[in-house]
Design a protein around this motif. Structure first.
Motif, PDB file in Angstrom:
ATOM      1  N   THR A 103       0.834  -1.200   0.000  1.00 40.06           N
ATOM      2  CA  THR A 103       0.000   0.000   0.000  1.00 40.06           C
ATOM      3  C   THR A 103       0.870   1.252   0.000  1.00 40.06           C
ATOM      4  O   THR A 103       2.077   1.199   0.254  1.00 40.06           O
ATOM      5  CB  THR A 103      -0.909   0.038   1.241  1.00 40.06           C
ATOM      6  OG1 THR A 103      -0.106   0.014   2.418  1.00 40.06           O
ATOM      7  CG2 THR A 103      -1.882  -1.121   1.264  1.00 40.06           C
ATOM      8  N   VAL A 104       0.221   2.372  -0.257  1.00 39.24           N
ATOM      9  CA  VAL A 104       0.871   3.668  -0.206  1.00 39.24           C
ATOM     10  C   VAL A 104      -0.166   4.697   0.245  1.00 39.24           C
ATOM     11  O   VAL A 104      -1.351   4.572  -0.068  1.00 39.24           O
ATOM     12  CB  VAL A 104       1.457   4.062  -1.584  1.00 39.24           C
ATOM     13  CG1 VAL A 104       0.349   4.213  -2.624  1.00 39.24           C
ATOM     14  CG2 VAL A 104       2.271   5.344  -1.489  1.00 39.24           C
ATOM     15  N   VAL A 105       0.273   5.695   1.004  1.00 42.14           N
ATOM     16  CA  VAL A 105      -0.611   6.797   1.390  1.00 42.14           C
ATOM     17  C   VAL A 105      -0.358   7.953   0.436  1.00 42.14           C
ATOM     18  O   VAL A 105       0.782   8.419   0.293  1.00 42.14           O
ATOM     19  CB  VAL A 105      -0.359   7.240   2.846  1.00 42.14           C
ATOM     20  CG1 VAL A 105      -1.210   8.466   3.181  1.00 42.14           C
ATOM     21  CG2 VAL A 105      -0.668   6.110   3.813  1.00 42.14           C
ATOM     22  N   GLU A 122      -1.708  11.877  -1.019  1.00 42.03           N
ATOM     23  CA  GLU A 122      -2.359  13.098  -0.568  1.00 42.03           C
ATOM     24  C   GLU A 122      -3.051  13.768  -1.752  1.00 42.03           C
ATOM     25  O   GLU A 122      -2.422  14.092  -2.758  1.00 42.03           O
ATOM     26  CB  GLU A 122      -1.325  14.057   0.025  1.00 42.03           C
ATOM     27  CG  GLU A 122      -1.891  15.343   0.581  1.00 42.03           C
ATOM     28  CD  GLU A 122      -2.541  15.162   1.953  1.00 42.03           C
ATOM     29  OE1 GLU A 122      -3.393  15.990   2.311  1.00 42.03           O
ATOM     30  OE2 GLU A 122      -2.185  14.188   2.643  1.00 42.03           O
ATOM     31  N   ALA A 135      -5.571  12.650   2.895  1.00 36.44           N
ATOM     32  CA  ALA A 135      -4.801  11.408   2.759  1.00 36.44           C
ATOM     33  C   ALA A 135      -5.711  10.227   2.456  1.00 36.44           C
ATOM     34  O   ALA A 135      -6.827  10.124   2.972  1.00 36.44           O
ATOM     35  CB  ALA A 135      -4.009  11.147   4.037  1.00 36.44           C
ATOM     36  N   HIS A 136      -5.207   9.303   1.616  1.00 36.20           N
ATOM     37  CA  HIS A 136      -5.920   8.074   1.271  1.00 36.20           C
ATOM     38  C   HIS A 136      -4.915   6.926   1.246  1.00 36.20           C
ATOM     39  O   HIS A 136      -3.814   7.069   0.705  1.00 36.20           O
ATOM     40  CB  HIS A 136      -6.596   8.183  -0.101  1.00 36.20           C
ATOM     41  CG  HIS A 136      -7.662   9.224  -0.182  1.00 36.20           C
ATOM     42  ND1 HIS A 136      -9.001   8.923  -0.102  1.00 36.20           N
ATOM     43  CD2 HIS A 136      -7.588  10.575  -0.331  1.00 36.20           C
ATOM     44  CE1 HIS A 136      -9.709  10.040  -0.211  1.00 36.20           C
ATOM     45  NE2 HIS A 136      -8.867  11.054  -0.348  1.00 36.20           N
ATOM     46  N   LEU A 137      -5.297   5.800   1.806  1.00 35.35           N
ATOM     47  CA  LEU A 137      -4.458   4.600   1.805  1.00 35.35           C
ATOM     48  C   LEU A 137      -4.901   3.699   0.656  1.00 35.35           C
ATOM     49  O   LEU A 137      -6.002   3.143   0.678  1.00 35.35           O
ATOM     50  CB  LEU A 137      -4.590   3.862   3.139  1.00 35.35           C
ATOM     51  CG  LEU A 137      -3.792   2.559   3.278  1.00 35.35           C
ATOM     52  CD1 LEU A 137      -2.294   2.834   3.265  1.00 35.35           C
ATOM     53  CD2 LEU A 137      -4.192   1.830   4.567  1.00 35.35           C
ATOM     54  N   ASN A 186      -3.874   0.603  -2.458  1.00 32.70           N
ATOM     55  CA  ASN A 186      -2.990  -0.480  -2.865  1.00 32.70           C
ATOM     56  C   ASN A 186      -2.211  -0.087  -4.112  1.00 32.70           C
ATOM     57  O   ASN A 186      -2.652   0.753  -4.896  1.00 32.70           O
ATOM     58  CB  ASN A 186      -3.796  -1.751  -3.135  1.00 32.70           C
ATOM     59  CG  ASN A 186      -4.303  -2.393  -1.857  1.00 32.70           C
ATOM     60  OD1 ASN A 186      -5.476  -2.295  -1.525  1.00 32.70           O
ATOM     61  ND2 ASN A 186      -3.412  -3.061  -1.134  1.00 32.70           N
ATOM     62  N   GLN A 221     -11.357   2.686  -4.075  1.00 35.18           N
ATOM     63  CA  GLN A 221     -10.600   2.853  -2.829  1.00 35.18           C
ATOM     64  C   GLN A 221     -10.576   4.319  -2.391  1.00 35.18           C
ATOM     65  O   GLN A 221     -10.608   4.609  -1.191  1.00 35.18           O
ATOM     66  CB  GLN A 221      -9.179   2.312  -3.006  1.00 35.18           C
ATOM     67  CG  GLN A 221      -9.139   0.789  -3.108  1.00 35.18           C
ATOM     68  CD  GLN A 221      -7.732   0.224  -3.031  1.00 35.18           C
ATOM     69  OE1 GLN A 221      -6.760   0.941  -2.816  1.00 35.18           O
ATOM     70  NE2 GLN A 221      -7.618  -1.094  -3.217  1.00 35.18           N
ATOM     71  N   ARG A 257     -10.488   3.859   4.183  1.00 30.69           N
ATOM     72  CA  ARG A 257      -9.114   4.010   3.702  1.00 30.69           C
ATOM     73  C   ARG A 257      -8.599   5.443   3.878  1.00 30.69           C
ATOM     74  O   ARG A 257      -7.602   5.822   3.270  1.00 30.69           O
ATOM     75  CB  ARG A 257      -9.022   3.594   2.234  1.00 30.69           C
ATOM     76  CG  ARG A 257      -9.120   2.089   2.033  1.00 30.69           C
ATOM     77  CD  ARG A 257      -9.029   1.699   0.573  1.00 30.69           C
ATOM     78  NE  ARG A 257      -8.882   0.253   0.412  1.00 30.69           N
ATOM     79  CZ  ARG A 257      -7.723  -0.388   0.385  1.00 30.69           C
ATOM     80  NH1 ARG A 257      -6.602   0.300   0.498  1.00 30.69           N
ATOM     81  NH2 ARG A 257      -7.663  -1.695   0.236  1.00 30.69           N
ATOM     82  N   PRO A 304      -6.908   7.755   6.441  1.00 30.22           N
ATOM     83  CA  PRO A 304      -6.279   7.821   7.770  1.00 30.22           C
ATOM     84  C   PRO A 304      -6.748   9.053   8.535  1.00 30.22           C
ATOM     85  O   PRO A 304      -6.988  10.112   7.950  1.00 30.22           O
ATOM     86  CB  PRO A 304      -4.770   7.916   7.440  1.00 30.22           C
ATOM     87  CG  PRO A 304      -4.640   7.449   6.024  1.00 30.22           C
ATOM     88  CD  PRO A 304      -5.928   7.829   5.351  1.00 30.22           C
TER      89      PRO A 304
END
Length: 339
Positions: free
Chosen positions: A45-47, A49, A92-94, A96, A107, A113, A115
């Motif tokens: 995963t990656v966060v 912005e 922010a969004h988490l 895949n 997503q 998702r 944070p």
């Protein structure tokens, strides 16, 4: 809880697509897109912005640069094909890595998702919203200053009741004042909020908001308009409201909590067992249904109501009947019906 509500301010800007559909359809080059990925707990995963005001093409570029999608254009095309893309929130969004553009969009729309998502639930106290803002990253001093300096609707002097229940996320760099203002502006943008602010008659908008907060705290949604009528009926004959929720607000306790005689004697302007009339401010932040219930009470002569069992709230004008139901409530509580 109710259905998830997304931040509206700034969302239209995020969903705004800078290229026309015609331009997309006329693209002669392909838009590389990963196949739908099989996702599990170990998937990388990656966060990312999403800036406030980002366009659809800019969001696509962010996804591509962070390895989420195979191309920026693949996301853009998926966004054009799905009107819900306008609901993607800034912040922010988490996500895949290496997923299809359609999966990326889904997503981005998934509140789970996000944070540090701030959830203001219906009936939340200002103090609880403050705690959520501090957990988000603001300091207590910043939040207190925001509560004091925020721009309120005309005639209001406190944020309690105006922090509209919703799920909020904010772009990086958002100040506490901007975050709180967003909640107030959301209240003003809602139809129910507009109806309340425009109300005229026996009760002022400020008083109606207090009633709405009581309705939210005391009743199930199906009974909101009836609770509203009981409050009005008591006020109109000079009868104390005698509401447990106002004492719970003083003590900052929640749930089906038995109210002792000592609690009803607490010296406070919010104690409706001792003080006649409405509390000085709302006792929480009501949602749309409770606001509408406050504005549109049912017809009835009731002066009493009590929830004798979960989902079974009864209304009457008779004190004798109320006392019978109160005994039934005590019996059910002892038997664990409210556990």
């Amino acid at each position: 809880m109710k259905a998830y509500i997304r931040l509206t301010a700034g969302l239209a800007a995020i969903g705004a697509l800078t290229f026309s559909i015609y331009a997309v359809r006329s693209q002669v080059s392909a838009a590389p897109d990963y196949p739908n990925a099989s996702i599990n707990a170990q998937s990388p995963t990656v966060v990312i912005e999403i800036p406030s005001g980002a366009t659809g093409s800019q969001v696509g570029q962010i996804l591509f640069e962070n390895g989420v999608t195979e191309s920026a254009l693949s996301y853009f095309r998926a966004a054009v094909a799905n009107t819900k893309s306008a609901q993607v929130a800034p912040g922010a969004h988490l996500l895949n890595l290496k997923i299809s553009a359609k999966q990326a969009l889904l997503q981005l729309l998934d509140s789970n998702r996000i944070p540090n998502l701030i959830k203001v639930f219906e009936g939340a106290w200002k103090s609880e919203v403050k705690t959520s803002l501090i957990r988000y990253g603001f300091s207590a001093i910043e939040v207190d200053r925001a509560f004091s300096n925020v721009e309120l609707p005309k005639g209001f002097s406190d944020v309690e009741g105006l922090l509209f229940p919703a799920q909020y996320t904010f772009a990086k760099g958002t100040s506490a004042l901007e975050a709180v203002q967003e909640m107030i502006d959301r209240f003003k943008a809602e139809v129910s909020g507009q109806n309340l602010l425009a109300a005229s008659g026996k009760y002022s908008p400020q008083q109606l908001l207090v009633i709405a907060s009581i309705v939210q705290a005391e009743g199930d949604s199906k009974d909101f308009s009836k609770v509203s009528r009981v409050v009005r009926n008591r006020l109109e004959i000079g009868m104390p409201l005698q509401l447990d929720s106002t004492v719970h607000y003083i003590k900052k306790v929640r749930g089906q909590i038995f109210l002792s005689t000592d609690s009803t004697l607490i010296k406070s302007a919010y104690n409706t067992y001792r003080k006649y009339g409405l509390p000085p401010t709302p006792i929480g932040n009501p949602g749309s249904a409770a606001i509408e219930g406050a504005l549109n009470p049912s017809s009835g002569d009731w002066l009493f109501f009590i929830t004798v069992a979960p989902g079974d709230t009864r209304f009457t004008r008779s004190n004798d009947e109320f006392l019978q139901w109160k005994a039934l409530y005590a019996k059910n509580r002892k038997a664990g019906a409210f556990n």
